[in-house]
Every structure is written in C-alpha cells, then in structure tokens.
Design an enzyme around this catalytic site. Sequence first.
Site, PDB file in Angstrom:
ATOM      1  N   CYS A 180      35.137  23.300  30.855  1.00 31.22           N
ATOM      2  CA  CYS A 180      34.176  22.936  29.811  1.00 31.22           C
ATOM      3  C   CYS A 180      34.085  24.042  28.756  1.00 31.22           C
ATOM      4  O   CYS A 180      34.435  25.183  29.012  1.00 31.22           O
ATOM      5  CB  CYS A 180      32.821  22.626  30.415  1.00 31.22           C
ATOM      6  N   ILE A 233      31.084  11.997  28.160  1.00 26.60           N
ATOM      7  CA  ILE A 233      29.712  11.949  28.678  1.00 26.60           C
ATOM      8  C   ILE A 233      28.926  13.173  28.220  1.00 26.60           C
ATOM      9  O   ILE A 233      27.726  13.091  27.939  1.00 26.60           O
ATOM     10  CB  ILE A 233      29.715  11.862  30.231  1.00 26.60           C
ATOM     11  N   ASN A 265      29.638  20.839  42.075  1.00 24.54           N
ATOM     12  CA  ASN A 265      30.448  21.178  40.894  1.00 24.54           C
ATOM     13  C   ASN A 265      29.525  21.874  39.899  1.00 24.54           C
ATOM     14  O   ASN A 265      28.435  21.380  39.614  1.00 24.54           O
ATOM     15  CB  ASN A 265      31.035  19.869  40.326  1.00 24.54           C
ATOM     16  N   LEU A 299      28.626  16.025  30.026  1.00 26.52           N
ATOM     17  CA  LEU A 299      28.050  16.731  31.177  1.00 26.52           C
ATOM     18  C   LEU A 299      26.565  16.489  31.381  1.00 26.52           C
ATOM     19  O   LEU A 299      25.802  17.407  31.678  1.00 26.52           O
ATOM     20  CB  LEU A 299      28.381  18.236  31.070  1.00 26.52           C
ATOM     21  N   ILE A 350      43.800  17.704  38.452  1.00 24.57           N
ATOM     22  CA  ILE A 350      43.423  18.129  37.116  1.00 24.57           C
ATOM     23  C   ILE A 350      42.077  17.519  36.697  1.00 24.57           C
ATOM     24  O   ILE A 350      41.669  16.487  37.220  1.00 24.57           O
ATOM     25  CB  ILE A 350      44.512  17.731  36.069  1.00 24.57           C
TER      26      ILE A 350
END
Length: 306
Positions: free
Chosen positions: A133, A74, A102, A76, A194
């Site tokens: 990320c 995606i 988040n 982010l 995770i």
Amino acid sequence: MQSDFDLSVDIGGVKIKNPIITASGTFGYGEEYAPFLDLNALGAIVVKGLSLEPRMGNPPPRIIETASGMLNAIGLQNVGVHAFIEDKLPFLRTFDVPVIANILGDNAEDYQRIAELLNDATGLHGLEVNISCPNVSKGGIAFGSHPEMAMDVVKRVKSVTALPVIVKLTPNVTDVALIAEAVEAAGANAVSLINTITGMSIDIEKRVPHLKNIIGGLSGPAIKPVALRMVWQVANRVSIPVIGIGGIMDANDALEFLIAGATAVQIGTANFINPQASIHILKGIIAFMDRQQIRSVHDLIGTLQC
Ligand SMILES: Cc1cc2nc3c(=O)[nH]c(=O)nc-3n(C[C@H](O)[C@H](O)[C@H](O)COP(=O)(O)O)c2cc1C
C-alpha cells in the site's frame, strides 16, 4: 475436514491443518462467511487489512468486472485495529482455525504500533504485513517496491511482536525476488504473493474511468500466470515458506502453486463467486492426492521438474 492424508504445513511458525487460507480483503473478518461454510475446515483465515484508525475507503464506484478478473479500488476500508480486537476477534476465537491479521500503515511507525497492539491480543496466530500500500508520508511510494523501506518495516514489526510475520509482496515491481530476499534478511518468517496488479478500465461512452479512483488492483484468473511465475521465482530465491496467491479458482490452480514451490495458498476473488470455493479447492486437492497415491502434501510442494 477429516482425511487420511497429511495436509498440515508450517508457514514460518503458523501451523495449519491444510494449505488453504482465505485472502485478505475477500473474506471480511470471517464472520461474514460463517453462514456459508465451516470455518474450522480452513487452514487459516487472513482478515481484512487493519489500520491504526478506522478507514472509510474510496468513494464508489470502486469495483468493476474485467475480462477474467476484477478491478478494485476499495481503498483499504476497515474497522481499525482497536475495533478488530474488541469486536471481531472474540467471534473468531470461538473457532478452531488460525487467524492471521493483515496490517497496513501510512508510515513505518504505524506498522510497528499496530503490531504492538496485536501482540497483546488473544487468539491471533500470525501477522501478514501488507507492504503493497502507498507510503503516504513519503509521497505515495509503496514500501514494497524499495528493499530498504521494506526491511525497515519488517524489522520494526519483528521488534515488537512474538507472532510469526508473513510479508505480503506487491507484483508491481521489476524483481519481486529481490524484495523477498530483503524481507527474509530483515527477519520475515514467510512471504505471501501476489497482491493485485495495478490496472484501469474506461467507459468509452462517457469517456471516464470506470473506477472513481481511476486506477485499481486487478485480481482473479487474469493474474494467475503472473502470480505463478513470481511464486516460482521467489521460492527459488528464499529459504522461508512462500504462500501463493493470485487467481486461484479451483484445485488445479492451487496444485500448480504448490508444485511451483508454495507451501500454502490463499483464495481471494474466488470467494466472491462461490463462498465455499476454499472448501471445494481443498476437496479437489485431496481427490488429486488420492488419485496420484500421494499421502503428504509435502510430496507435492516444490516438485516442479524443469
Ligand atoms: C476487494 C479486494 C480487497 C482486498 N483487500 C486487501 C487488503 O486489505 N489487504 C491485502 O493485503 N490484500 C487485499 N486484497 C488482495 C487479495 O488478498 C489478493 O492478494 C489478490 O486479490 C489476488 O488474489 P485473487 O486473484 O485470488 O483475488 C484485496 C483484493 C480484493 C479483490
């Protein structure tokens, strides 16, 4: 959801009525799912990863189904922290469910600034710091793969927020417990794991990757055994609460994570198959406790015999 069982847990200062949390990126900002289930029944909601500025994400195709899972790239996509505070948080404030933001950044300063902005927002109960990320300003290295970089981000976030800080770990490392220990030492109140496992898929007719981004993140049932192993390892190495995530599709999956040492679990890909998955999982846990004559969820957490 009323029950005779004590399902409440405390995840590093975020007090939740039951251990079922929806995972970032799979539950929008909550409002997308509100027509399908009672948000008040959830333990907590983790919203889509927030960056300082809005992001459009990667070009399509950015999702492909795989055996027992899915790959996503995606990129982010999100509305940005300012629009979240102004447009999304007011809706979430109307519910009796803790909201966890988040957050993600290109560099450590971004994380700090976002945490600072969210500290002044009303209606937030915690931060989940996504250190899985890429660190764009340092050549694409992930914060979550380097203990020192992970510690720096956590210390910066902790220095500007009064909210409990959950650090979300990447599985794409050799020793995830080492990173967990580092962020605990830096002041993290809990860890969640995770995130997705990197993978790829190829269209053999065209000989091109299925994802425009080539590489994506694998989620769903395919990753559950890996996630469970990592949660168990981390739970044995840190004192802070651990949130288990990865391929949890039903109550039995969630119970495995709790028994392995997770204080709570997050439901991700399952929401795409059934938007009420979290509620089914919660009901299944209660049915299990009833059957086994267990009154408190604490009598399950970390009880693995080996
Ligand atoms: C489409 C999609 C988007 C996601 N976006 C985020 C995100 O913004 N931030 C984050 O920390 N994790 C994100 N994740 C990872 C999930 O929160 C979760 O860690 C992962 O999917 C493993 O759980 P699952 O197998 O139950 O889906 C995303 C996952 C998916 C499938």
